[in-house]
Design a protein around this motif. Structure first.
Motif, PDB file in Angstrom:
ATOM      1  N   ALA A 261       0.849  -1.195   0.000  1.00  0.00           N
ATOM      2  CA  ALA A 261       0.000   0.000   0.000  1.00  0.00           C
ATOM      3  C   ALA A 261       0.880   1.238   0.000  1.00  0.00           C
ATOM      4  O   ALA A 261       0.664   2.182   0.748  1.00  0.00           O
ATOM      5  CB  ALA A 261      -0.948   0.005   1.205  1.00  0.00           C
ATOM      6  N   GLN A 262       1.900   1.205  -0.856  1.00  0.00           N
ATOM      7  CA  GLN A 262       2.895   2.278  -0.885  1.00  0.00           C
ATOM      8  C   GLN A 262       2.200   3.622  -1.079  1.00  0.00           C
ATOM      9  O   GLN A 262       1.362   3.783  -1.961  1.00  0.00           O
ATOM     10  CB  GLN A 262       3.887   2.020  -2.028  1.00  0.00           C
ATOM     11  CG  GLN A 262       5.244   2.658  -1.850  1.00  0.00           C
ATOM     12  CD  GLN A 262       5.302   4.080  -2.359  1.00  0.00           C
ATOM     13  OE1 GLN A 262       4.381   4.565  -2.980  1.00  0.00           O
ATOM     14  NE2 GLN A 262       6.399   4.762  -2.107  1.00  0.00           N
ATOM     15  N   ASN A 263       2.523   4.524  -0.192  1.00  0.00           N
ATOM     16  CA  ASN A 263       1.932   5.862  -0.236  1.00  0.00           C
ATOM     17  C   ASN A 263       2.985   6.827  -0.784  1.00  0.00           C
ATOM     18  O   ASN A 263       4.031   7.001  -0.147  1.00  0.00           O
ATOM     19  CB  ASN A 263       1.525   6.279   1.178  1.00  0.00           C
ATOM     20  CG  ASN A 263       0.705   7.550   1.227  1.00  0.00           C
ATOM     21  OD1 ASN A 263       0.618   8.286   0.258  1.00  0.00           O
ATOM     22  ND2 ASN A 263       0.103   7.801   2.385  1.00  0.00           N
ATOM     23  N   PRO A 264       2.809   7.320  -2.021  1.00  0.00           N
ATOM     24  CA  PRO A 264       1.550   7.616  -2.684  1.00  0.00           C
ATOM     25  C   PRO A 264       1.138   6.708  -3.840  1.00  0.00           C
ATOM     26  O   PRO A 264       0.093   6.942  -4.438  1.00  0.00           O
ATOM     27  CB  PRO A 264       1.813   9.015  -3.240  1.00  0.00           C
ATOM     28  CG  PRO A 264       3.261   8.958  -3.639  1.00  0.00           C
ATOM     29  CD  PRO A 264       3.931   8.109  -2.590  1.00  0.00           C
ATOM     30  N   THR A 265       1.897   5.705  -4.231  1.00  0.00           N
ATOM     31  CA  THR A 265       1.656   5.041  -5.515  1.00  0.00           C
ATOM     32  C   THR A 265       0.693   3.864  -5.444  1.00  0.00           C
ATOM     33  O   THR A 265       0.159   3.453  -6.464  1.00  0.00           O
ATOM     34  CB  THR A 265       2.979   4.526  -6.114  1.00  0.00           C
ATOM     35  OG1 THR A 265       3.500   3.479  -5.272  1.00  0.00           O
ATOM     36  CG2 THR A 265       4.001   5.652  -6.229  1.00  0.00           C
ATOM     37  N   GLY A 266       0.507   3.264  -4.256  1.00  0.00           N
ATOM     38  CA  GLY A 266      -0.337   2.080  -4.145  1.00  0.00           C
ATOM     39  C   GLY A 266       0.330   0.802  -4.602  1.00  0.00           C
ATOM     40  O   GLY A 266      -0.331  -0.233  -4.765  1.00  0.00           O
ATOM     41  N   ALA A 267       1.651   0.818  -4.810  1.00  0.00           N
ATOM     42  CA  ALA A 267       2.372  -0.374  -5.268  1.00  0.00           C
ATOM     43  C   ALA A 267       2.515  -1.395  -4.138  1.00  0.00           C
ATOM     44  O   ALA A 267       2.412  -1.067  -2.951  1.00  0.00           O
ATOM     45  CB  ALA A 267       3.753   0.022  -5.787  1.00  0.00           C
ATOM     46  N   LEU A 402      -3.748  10.872 -19.045  1.00  0.00           N
ATOM     47  CA  LEU A 402      -2.834  10.827 -17.910  1.00  0.00           C
ATOM     48  C   LEU A 402      -2.231   9.440 -17.761  1.00  0.00           C
ATOM     49  O   LEU A 402      -2.844   8.426 -18.099  1.00  0.00           O
ATOM     50  CB  LEU A 402      -3.567  11.215 -16.622  1.00  0.00           C
ATOM     51  CG  LEU A 402      -4.066  12.652 -16.536  1.00  0.00           C
ATOM     52  CD1 LEU A 402      -4.741  12.889 -15.202  1.00  0.00           C
ATOM     53  CD2 LEU A 402      -2.916  13.640 -16.728  1.00  0.00           C
ATOM     54  N   SER A 403      -1.003   9.404 -17.219  1.00  0.00           N
ATOM     55  CA  SER A 403      -0.295   8.140 -16.998  1.00  0.00           C
ATOM     56  C   SER A 403      -0.613   7.626 -15.602  1.00  0.00           C
ATOM     57  O   SER A 403      -0.171   8.201 -14.604  1.00  0.00           O
ATOM     58  CB  SER A 403       1.220   8.352 -17.146  1.00  0.00           C
ATOM     59  OG  SER A 403       1.921   7.183 -16.815  1.00  0.00           O
ATOM     60  N   THR A 404      -1.408   6.563 -15.520  1.00  0.00           N
ATOM     61  CA  THR A 404      -1.802   5.995 -14.231  1.00  0.00           C
ATOM     62  C   THR A 404      -1.853   4.482 -14.324  1.00  0.00           C
ATOM     63  O   THR A 404      -1.870   3.902 -15.404  1.00  0.00           O
ATOM     64  CB  THR A 404      -3.197   6.490 -13.804  1.00  0.00           C
ATOM     65  OG1 THR A 404      -4.162   6.033 -14.764  1.00  0.00           O
ATOM     66  CG2 THR A 404      -3.256   7.995 -13.692  1.00  0.00           C
ATOM     67  N   GLN A 405      -1.897   3.850 -13.141  1.00  0.00           N
ATOM     68  CA  GLN A 405      -2.216   2.434 -13.074  1.00  0.00           C
ATOM     69  C   GLN A 405      -2.970   2.201 -11.773  1.00  0.00           C
ATOM     70  O   GLN A 405      -2.766   2.921 -10.789  1.00  0.00           O
ATOM     71  CB  GLN A 405      -0.971   1.560 -13.142  1.00  0.00           C
ATOM     72  CG  GLN A 405      -0.054   1.645 -11.938  1.00  0.00           C
ATOM     73  CD  GLN A 405       1.055   0.611 -12.059  1.00  0.00           C
ATOM     74  OE1 GLN A 405       1.605   0.395 -13.130  1.00  0.00           O
ATOM     75  NE2 GLN A 405       1.355  -0.048 -10.962  1.00  0.00           N
ATOM     76  N   PRO A 406      -3.852   1.210 -11.726  1.00  0.00           N
ATOM     77  CA  PRO A 406      -4.642   0.987 -10.515  1.00  0.00           C
ATOM     78  C   PRO A 406      -3.742   0.608  -9.341  1.00  0.00           C
ATOM     79  O   PRO A 406      -2.803  -0.185  -9.504  1.00  0.00           O
ATOM     80  CB  PRO A 406      -5.560  -0.187 -10.906  1.00  0.00           C
ATOM     81  CG  PRO A 406      -5.538  -0.234 -12.392  1.00  0.00           C
ATOM     82  CD  PRO A 406      -4.198   0.277 -12.810  1.00  0.00           C
ATOM     83  N   PRO A 407      -3.986   1.168  -8.169  1.00  0.00           N
ATOM     84  CA  PRO A 407      -3.205   0.756  -7.002  1.00  0.00           C
ATOM     85  C   PRO A 407      -3.534  -0.685  -6.617  1.00  0.00           C
ATOM     86  O   PRO A 407      -4.700  -1.108  -6.698  1.00  0.00           O
ATOM     87  CB  PRO A 407      -3.656   1.744  -5.915  1.00  0.00           C
ATOM     88  CG  PRO A 407      -5.038   2.155  -6.330  1.00  0.00           C
ATOM     89  CD  PRO A 407      -5.022   2.166  -7.830  1.00  0.00           C
ATOM     90  N   LEU A 408      -2.534  -1.424  -6.219  1.00  0.00           N
ATOM     91  CA  LEU A 408      -2.749  -2.794  -5.760  1.00  0.00           C
ATOM     92  C   LEU A 408      -3.184  -2.836  -4.304  1.00  0.00           C
ATOM     93  O   LEU A 408      -3.657  -3.875  -3.825  1.00  0.00           O
ATOM     94  CB  LEU A 408      -1.470  -3.612  -5.944  1.00  0.00           C
ATOM     95  CG  LEU A 408      -0.955  -3.739  -7.386  1.00  0.00           C
ATOM     96  CD1 LEU A 408       0.318  -4.566  -7.424  1.00  0.00           C
ATOM     97  CD2 LEU A 408      -2.032  -4.354  -8.273  1.00  0.00           C
ATOM     98  N   ALA A 409      -3.026  -1.727  -3.591  1.00  0.00           N
ATOM     99  CA  ALA A 409      -3.404  -1.656  -2.181  1.00  0.00           C
ATOM    100  C   ALA A 409      -3.530  -0.188  -1.789  1.00  0.00           C
ATOM    101  O   ALA A 409      -2.986   0.696  -2.451  1.00  0.00           O
ATOM    102  CB  ALA A 409      -2.372  -2.351  -1.304  1.00  0.00           C
TER     103      ALA A 409
END
Length: 491
Positions: A261-267, A402-409
């Motif tokens: 749940a990496q903040n800010p990326t959600g990785a 925009l360049s995005t990807q869904p957060p995994l957490a």
């Protein structure tokens, strides 16, 4: 001015350069207005990379020691003389604390931009409808009714033994060899990070941190006057090859990483990378602080083990806040560590506030051991998963470029902006449309990096989040470059 670089010095080369220039200024060998050597010239003289000198000059500018003039060079800045007479009254030296306010300017912008009807995508807050207040109230009532008065006395500085056992058991289930005595209960993750900084860091200590990363912890380290070395990340979190480069070249005192749940990326950091990072930390004698906050909020797969599950010599410290997974008003987090580090961290905790609220700890222990806790986590994950999917669909339809990807957490989405768009202009345009976004700069350890925004969806109903994104889309349409191949409007 003569500068000597020492390969045996634990400080990075650019820090050595900056420190020696500061010494020359303070000793009067460099005076206000003196021009520093050109970066390329100094790099050639010192036989080091041009980027090393550039980093040194950037560090000096951040400290207010030099000013850069476009096309002219870098010059020693004006300084206040230490023996200058009092003008009115004594004032404390608050420079170190002012430097720690990493988000001060951003928070001021958010406050000024707030207007009736504004929608905030900037908070990172959990959803209030997930807060298990009724179940926690029952646990609190039982604590007040069933526990003897002695349990509300001054007790262990490391935490309530029953709660420590529960937290240790959760780590054991994830592969750690944790015991109750390895847990230090803290007043939230901010205090946990501050205890680690108190014990391990001092002025100019080198801290490696993934970039971007959680600004709150960086703010704690800022207050210690540390020097940052950034470690690059990709879609799977921090990159092992860059960890190895940074550990070998800069020999940091501490490495801060947010693997799930990496903040800010959600990785979410894969298990193979976690193993490799622990191995590198052992080889290069680096202490690792891993932030496991919100590890329960993974969506597409179970959370991988913590880095501490692969730790054999006590150099990995786990930090977790329960604010995101239960509710923020708890103000409870913990540290998990072993050996000598645990001993000094316990002493630091006792010096800080003696102990964290025993009443809250006892109620939390009862809640976490009741069936309602597991139900709460399942319901929260389900709600956030639906909101994530709806948010990503709305983002793709409102601002498709925009360049995005869904957060995994977690509850945040990291949105990269085209290089020609400044974060400030994006913030300003969004504020005019009545939607607030979080600029990227506080999340970069050195406070500079590619333009980006952190958008948070956890606290918003789906319709409100979509309206916020529609407003953001209108705002960014005014400043985003036209798509390639788009025809010019006819006159």
């Amino acid at each position: 001015m003569v500068i000597h670089l020492d390969a045996t010095d634990r400080r990075p080369l650019y820090v050595q350069i900056a420190d020696q220039i500061v010494a020359a200024i303070e000793e009067g060998r460099l005076l206000t207005g003196d021009r520093l050597p050109a970066m390329r010239e100094l790099a050639s003289q010192l036989d080091c990379a041009l980027v090393t000198v550039s980093q040194a000059y950037d560090l000096l500018a951040a400290r207010g020691r030099v000013t850069a003039r476009v096309g002219k060079g870098t010059f020693v800045a004006d300084s206040v003389k230490a023996d200058a007479p009092f003008s009115r009254r004594w004032e404390p030296d608050v420079g170190r604390f002012a430097r720690a306010e990493r988000r001060e300017g951003v928070l001021e912008q958010l406050t000024r931009a707030t207007a009736p009807g504004a929608i905030t995508l900037a908070s990172g807050h959990p959803a209030p409808e997930t807060f298990p207040l009724a179940d926690f109230a029952r646990a609190l009532a039982r604590t007040l009714a069933d526990d003897p008065p002695e349990s509300m006395q001054y007790l262990s500085g490391t935490g309530d033994p029953d709660l420590c056992q529960t937290l240790a058991a959760a780590l054991q289930a994830r592969g750690c060899r944790a015991r109750a005595q390895d847990i230090i209960v803290c007043s939230g993750a901010q205090q946990a990070a501050d205890l680690v900084a108190t014990v391990l860091l001092e002025q100019r200590s080198v801290v490696a941190a993934e970039s971007p990363t959680y600004a709150g912890t960086l703010g704690v380290f800022d207050a210690r006057g540390v020097t940052y070395v950034e470690v690059q990340s990709d879609a799977d979190g921090v990159r092992v090859d860059d960890v190895e480069r940074v550990f070998a070249e800069y020999r940091p005192r501490l490495f801060y990483v947010n693997p799930i749940a990496q903040n800010p990326t959600g990785a979410v950091l894969p298990e193979r990378r976690a193993k490799a990072i622990v191995s590198l930390a052992r080889r290069h004698d680096v202490v690792v602080l891993e932030d496991q906050t919100a590890w329960q909020l993974t969506y597409d797969a179970p959370a991988p083990p913590p880095l501490a599950a692969f730790n054999t010599d006590g150099r990995v410290i786990v930090m977790e806040s329960l604010s995101k997974s239960i509710f923020p008003a708890l103000r409870i987090g913990y540290l998990y560590c072993k050996g000598a580090l645990a001993d000094v961290l316990e002493l630091a905790k006792i010096r800080a506030d003696v102990f964290t609220s025993t009443l809250t700890q006892r109620a939390l222990w009862r809640f976490m051991n009741a069936p309602s806790y597991a139900r709460h986590l399942r319901a929260a994950r389900s709600l956030y998963s639906r909101r994530r999917d709806a948010f990503m669909d709305a983002l793709a339809s409102t601002v498709p470029r925009l360049s995005t990807q869904p957060p995994l957490a977690g509850v945040n989405v990291w949105v990269r902006l085209p290089g020609r768009i400044s974060t400030q202009s994006a913030f300003d345009e969004c504020a005019r449309e009545g939607v607030l976004v979080m600029p990227a700069e506080p999340f970069y350890p050195t406070r500079s990096g590619p333009p980006a925004l952190r958008l948070s969806f956890g606290h918003l109903a789906e319709a409100q989040a979509r309206e916020g994104l529609v407003r953001m889309g209108r705002a960014l349409a005014r400043i985003l470059p036209a798509p390639q191949g788009a025809s010019e409007p006819r006159s």
